[in-house]
Write an enzyme that holds these catalytic residues in place. Sequence first.
Site, PDB file in Angstrom:
ATOM      1  N   ALA A 257       3.347  12.094  -4.790  1.00  0.00           N
ATOM      2  CA  ALA A 257       2.783  13.247  -4.088  1.00  0.00           C
ATOM      3  C   ALA A 257       3.414  14.560  -4.555  1.00  0.00           C
ATOM      4  O   ALA A 257       2.698  15.525  -4.843  1.00  0.00           O
ATOM      5  CB  ALA A 257       2.989  13.062  -2.584  1.00  0.00           C
TER       6      ALA A 257
ATOM      7  N   SER B 151       2.869  12.289   2.985  1.00  0.00           N
ATOM      8  CA  SER B 151       3.109  13.012   1.737  1.00  0.00           C
ATOM      9  C   SER B 151       1.892  12.937   0.816  1.00  0.00           C
ATOM     10  O   SER B 151       1.479  13.942   0.238  1.00  0.00           O
ATOM     11  CB  SER B 151       4.351  12.467   1.034  1.00  0.00           C
ATOM     12  OG  SER B 151       4.215  11.089   0.800  1.00  0.00           O
TER      13      SER B 151
ATOM     14  N   LYS C 206      -3.374   2.219   0.480  1.00  0.00           N
ATOM     15  CA  LYS C 206      -3.081   1.064  -0.368  1.00  0.00           C
ATOM     16  C   LYS C 206      -2.553  -0.076   0.483  1.00  0.00           C
ATOM     17  O   LYS C 206      -1.360  -0.155   0.765  1.00  0.00           O
ATOM     18  CB  LYS C 206      -2.052   1.457  -1.435  1.00  0.00           C
ATOM     19  CG  LYS C 206      -2.593   2.494  -2.436  1.00  0.00           C
ATOM     20  CD  LYS C 206      -1.524   2.992  -3.408  1.00  0.00           C
ATOM     21  CE  LYS C 206      -2.141   3.961  -4.417  1.00  0.00           C
ATOM     22  NZ  LYS C 206      -1.144   4.585  -5.305  1.00  0.00           N
TER      23      LYS C 206
ATOM     24  N   LYS D 111       1.152  -3.820  -5.558  1.00  0.00           N
ATOM     25  CA  LYS D 111       2.321  -3.272  -6.246  1.00  0.00           C
ATOM     26  C   LYS D 111       3.441  -2.946  -5.264  1.00  0.00           C
ATOM     27  O   LYS D 111       4.618  -2.942  -5.635  1.00  0.00           O
ATOM     28  CB  LYS D 111       1.935  -2.047  -7.073  1.00  0.00           C
ATOM     29  CG  LYS D 111       1.287  -0.927  -6.272  1.00  0.00           C
ATOM     30  CD  LYS D 111       2.172   0.285  -6.102  1.00  0.00           C
ATOM     31  CE  LYS D 111       1.631   1.180  -5.001  1.00  0.00           C
ATOM     32  NZ  LYS D 111       2.327   2.424  -4.816  1.00  0.00           N
TER      33      LYS D 111
ATOM     34  N   GLU E 187       4.308  -0.067   3.345  1.00  0.00           N
ATOM     35  CA  GLU E 187       3.075  -0.863   3.333  1.00  0.00           C
ATOM     36  C   GLU E 187       3.316  -2.276   2.800  1.00  0.00           C
ATOM     37  O   GLU E 187       2.628  -3.218   3.177  1.00  0.00           O
ATOM     38  CB  GLU E 187       1.998  -0.175   2.484  1.00  0.00           C
ATOM     39  CG  GLU E 187       1.246   0.947   3.201  1.00  0.00           C
ATOM     40  CD  GLU E 187       0.118   0.412   4.099  1.00  0.00           C
ATOM     41  OE1 GLU E 187       0.012  -0.806   4.266  1.00  0.00           O
ATOM     42  OE2 GLU E 187      -0.628   1.255   4.642  1.00  0.00           O
TER      43      GLU E 187
ATOM     44  N   ASP F 269       0.622   2.388 -11.882  1.00  0.00           N
ATOM     45  CA  ASP F 269       1.152   2.598 -10.541  1.00  0.00           C
ATOM     46  C   ASP F 269       2.339   1.678 -10.270  1.00  0.00           C
ATOM     47  O   ASP F 269       3.319   2.062  -9.624  1.00  0.00           O
ATOM     48  CB  ASP F 269       0.028   2.343  -9.526  1.00  0.00           C
ATOM     49  CG  ASP F 269       0.341   2.921  -8.153  1.00  0.00           C
ATOM     50  OD1 ASP F 269       1.300   3.697  -8.032  1.00  0.00           O
ATOM     51  OD2 ASP F 269      -0.391   2.585  -7.204  1.00  0.00           O
TER      52      ASP F 269
ATOM     53  N   VAL G 215       6.642   4.117   7.036  1.00  0.00           N
ATOM     54  CA  VAL G 215       5.871   2.883   6.914  1.00  0.00           C
ATOM     55  C   VAL G 215       6.007   2.345   5.492  1.00  0.00           C
ATOM     56  O   VAL G 215       5.680   3.029   4.529  1.00  0.00           O
ATOM     57  CB  VAL G 215       4.379   3.147   7.204  1.00  0.00           C
ATOM     58  CG1 VAL G 215       3.566   1.878   6.988  1.00  0.00           C
ATOM     59  CG2 VAL G 215       4.204   3.678   8.614  1.00  0.00           C
TER      60      VAL G 215
ATOM     61  N   THR H 101       6.057   2.963  -9.242  1.00  0.00           N
ATOM     62  CA  THR H 101       6.660   2.624  -7.957  1.00  0.00           C
ATOM     63  C   THR H 101       7.959   1.850  -8.132  1.00  0.00           C
ATOM     64  O   THR H 101       8.863   1.950  -7.310  1.00  0.00           O
ATOM     65  CB  THR H 101       5.661   1.799  -7.109  1.00  0.00           C
ATOM     66  OG1 THR H 101       4.374   2.406  -7.214  1.00  0.00           O
ATOM     67  CG2 THR H 101       6.062   1.767  -5.668  1.00  0.00           C
TER      68      THR H 101
END
Lengths: 333, 333
Positions: free
Chosen positions: B139, B10, B105, B190, B280, B243, B278, B247
């Site tokens: 996104a 995305s 990230k 984050k 992260e 950020d 995924v 999130t």
Amino acid sequence: LRLAVIGAGSFGTAMATVAARNDNDVLLWAHDPRVADAISSTRSNPFYLPDVTLPDRVHATSSLDEAAAFSDTFFMIVPSQYYRGVLAELRNRTDGLLTVISGTKGIENETLERMSGVTRAVLGERLSCYGALSGPTFAAEASKGDPTAAVVASGDLECAQRIQHILSSATFRLYHSDDVVGVEIAGALKNVIAIAAGVLEGLGLGYNTTAALITRGLHEITRLGIALGGKPDTFAGLAGMGDLVLTCTGSLSRNRMLGVALGKGKTLSQFLAETRAVAEGVKTSKAARDLAEQHGIEMPITTEMYRVLYENESPTHALQRLMTRSLKAESSR
Amino acid sequence: LRLAVIGAGSFGTAMATVAARNDNDVLLWAHDPRVADAISSTRSNPFYLPDVTLPDRVHATSSLDEAAAFSDTFFMIVPSQYYRGVLAELRNRTDGLLTVISGTKGIENETLERMSGVTRAVLGERLSCYGALSGPTFAAEASKGDPTAAVVASGDLECAQRIQHILSSATFRLYHSDDVVGVEIAGALKNVIAIAAGVLEGLGLGYNTTAALITRGLHEITRLGIALGGKPDTFAGLAGMGDLVLTCTGSLSRNRMLGVALGKGKTLSQFLAETRAVAEGVKTSKAARDLAEQHGIEMPITTEMYRVLYENESPTHALQRLMTRSLKAESSR
């Protein structure tokens, strides 16, 4: 301990609940007798905090005489522009030393005083202990017992610890700080940014824009706070970033609700005509603009909100200016 | 300019859109040929970014040969654990100097390298310009043209400005920074806090608790970042606080979704069996724990998330420990 909570809005009612759960006897003073009566008869506050059953140790009154006679410790949670008047009434009905906790988040408009200054001015030598309580504390959640953390700031460590002792529990954790300026400025100013966050919502913008606004908002609050003598860490803490994030992203607060209305094209007076709730950010935007001017601090978001609120500036224009101006450089504190 | 965006998830698809709107010719490389085919035939990315129509200047491929031949500027947006391998493939298919922008990230688990280090290791003398792009950039919103602000960090100002020139527009504002360490650490870490925020949601807790978590989360990220050489202001900026707030409070990201599942009693392997996305933060929690140990930094939230993810610790126990431990003192950086 006996504690009088002065102000029976949602946050006052929540703090009364938290204090009573901690084995204090609490008298909750409501300006409006109907609120006090409803609390006494229903054991809840149907006007401002429905769904929460108040502990037996909470009683309500609309008599300042009763509140003044009940305790020498007052937890003030009234709108900032009424704080001085109500505290003076309590002073006149008491003698001896008083402890004041302030949960009020605002700045007195005529004097540009924070609540600590108002308290000192009103009580003088009779003030034995003052603490400002602030942080991410939605009333409904704190009274329900959701894990909540806040800060109590006092110039006097012993005083801060006394307040911690009254209110702290496993689910309501209170950390002490000596930065009264920072905690009070952060608590007041976040309401202005919350109005701006509401404007973005009203304009139909998304999370990216709001996240940028919150970031830049904390930036300008921090700048003002430091100029007034506050400490940087306070603004990165619960009373600063924590409360700002809560107010800008959690349930719709009155300040954000006002912002949404503005973003959808309403004016302040139209909004005020339709609601009886007090949006502290309206007065604070004016006070903050004045303070920023006095101290030569650039506060682009606050300035734009002032224009939207008081000068009928279009929120879209304000936002355009913010996007091209306030985000100029990333790290110029 | 011609830009190859490597990774058609995305965020990669959104960045391809942003770059193409800015009059660049973009080739978007997808690992999965079905994704590249779908983009070519539907002019959108039905797998990862539906509802967004791609500009004509975006073309898609699943051939690394094509991507390598297309440009000497690669915008890498692949999962961190594949970054080294994909970049090495690109190196082998090109010669001459390369510009790399990283939108990935994460931290490579075996080496504990950030993407800048991996890029340097893979390209050596052939790396002419490296920038890490990070910030509150959902996104869907960025590609829709909602006002979005982010940071591009590079040790080389001219390189940062080149990247700004490629991507910045009125609705996608890119600020430059020289703090590569801070921007990369903030962007990676984050995701761990986002998992923790999801856990709180899964446990049914409210905004107060989340706001406290975000505040303390930024605190421990900042501590680690400074120990690694990052600058405090970065963590208070768009790539840090901005950020993190996005999130932890915006739409449900994969990391937060994982946290919600954990909070509701699922294990990591149960979650992974059900989703192909995924998260992260899983790998990052391990890398962050290792880095924290190496540098003697206390990271209570990260540590608890590591235990929940890798040692089947109960989220409720982890939360209890956090409430009594990580919130110990307000301002001990």
